[in-house]
Design a protein around this motif. Structure first.
Motif, short mmCIF file in Angstrom:
data_model
loop_
_atom_site.label_atom_id
_atom_site.label_comp_id
_atom_site.label_asym_id
_atom_site.label_seq_id
_atom_site.Cartn_x
_atom_site.Cartn_y
_atom_site.Cartn_z
N ASN A 15 0.84 -1.19 0.00
CA ASN A 15 0.00 0.00 0.00
C ASN A 15 0.88 1.25 0.00
OD1 ASN A 15 0.39 1.05 2.84
ND2 ASN A 15 -0.27 -1.04 3.29
N LEU A 17 0.24 3.84 2.12
CA LEU A 17 -0.12 4.54 3.34
C LEU A 17 1.05 5.33 3.93
CD1 LEU A 17 -2.20 5.22 5.48
CD2 LEU A 17 -1.68 3.05 6.60
N ALA A 57 -10.32 0.34 5.57
CA ALA A 57 -9.60 0.99 4.47
C ALA A 57 -10.29 2.29 4.07
CB ALA A 57 -9.51 0.05 3.28
N TYR A 58 -11.62 2.27 3.98
CA TYR A 58 -12.35 3.50 3.65
C TYR A 58 -12.21 4.55 4.75
CZ TYR A 58 -14.63 1.98 -0.64
OH TYR A 58 -14.87 1.58 -1.93
N CYS A 61 -8.83 6.15 4.30
CA CYS A 61 -8.79 6.98 3.10
C CYS A 61 -9.57 8.28 3.27
CB CYS A 61 -9.31 6.19 1.90
SG CYS A 61 -8.21 4.84 1.46
N ARG A 62 -10.72 8.20 3.91
CA ARG A 62 -11.50 9.42 4.19
C ARG A 62 -10.70 10.37 5.06
NH1 ARG A 62 -15.90 5.93 4.65
NH2 ARG A 62 -15.68 5.90 6.89
N TYR A 66 -7.84 10.82 0.40
CA TYR A 66 -7.43 10.12 -0.82
C TYR A 66 -8.45 9.04 -1.15
CZ TYR A 66 -2.68 12.03 -1.01
OH TYR A 66 -1.60 12.86 -1.14
N SER A 67 -8.46 8.65 -2.42
CA SER A 67 -9.34 7.54 -2.81
C SER A 67 -8.73 6.23 -2.34
CB SER A 67 -9.54 7.51 -4.33
OG SER A 67 -8.44 6.88 -4.96
N ILE A 68 -9.56 5.23 -2.22
CA ILE A 68 -9.10 3.93 -1.77
C ILE A 68 -8.10 3.34 -2.76
CG2 ILE A 68 -10.95 2.54 -2.79
CD1 ILE A 68 -10.90 1.05 0.04
N ASP A 70 -5.91 5.05 -4.48
CA ASP A 70 -4.62 5.73 -4.31
C ASP A 70 -3.83 5.14 -3.15
OD1 ASP A 70 -5.11 7.48 -6.41
OD2 ASP A 70 -6.02 8.98 -5.09
N VAL A 71 -4.52 4.76 -2.10
CA VAL A 71 -3.85 4.24 -0.90
C VAL A 71 -3.61 2.74 -1.00
CG1 VAL A 71 -3.93 4.09 1.61
CG2 VAL A 71 -4.90 6.08 0.47
#
Length: 79
Positions: A15, A17, A57-58, A61-62, A66-68, A70-71
């Motif tokens: 990922n 992250l 994960a969401y 990202c929130r 970033y969008s899921i 992207d991460v």
């Protein structure tokens, strides 16, 4: 990072992250406060030691904005 699972297969959870946290100048503590996830759990996700559930994960990202995708890229694991 390679992790050996109980079945003897090496699995890497990949990922972005850590890179994104670095770019945003965020610490594990900062992300812990925003997401209510423990620093140790976030660290394990960042290091590839575990894959987060979709809701987690969401949430991450929130918090990062970033969008899921992207991460956590679609090809985010390798055997």
């Amino acid at each position: 990072m390679e992790i050996l699972n109980p079945g003897g297969i090496e699995v890497i959870y990949y990922n972005h992250l850590g890179k994104i946290m670095y770019e945003l100048n965020l610490s594990f503590g900062d992300l812990e406060r925003v997401t209510a996830l423990s620093k140790s759990y976030i660290w394990k996700i960042e290091r590839g030691e575990c894959a987060p559930t979709l809701p987690v994960a969401y949430k991450i990202c929130r918090a990062l904005g970033y969008s899921i995708y992207d991460v956590f890229p679609e090809d985010g694991y390798r055997l």
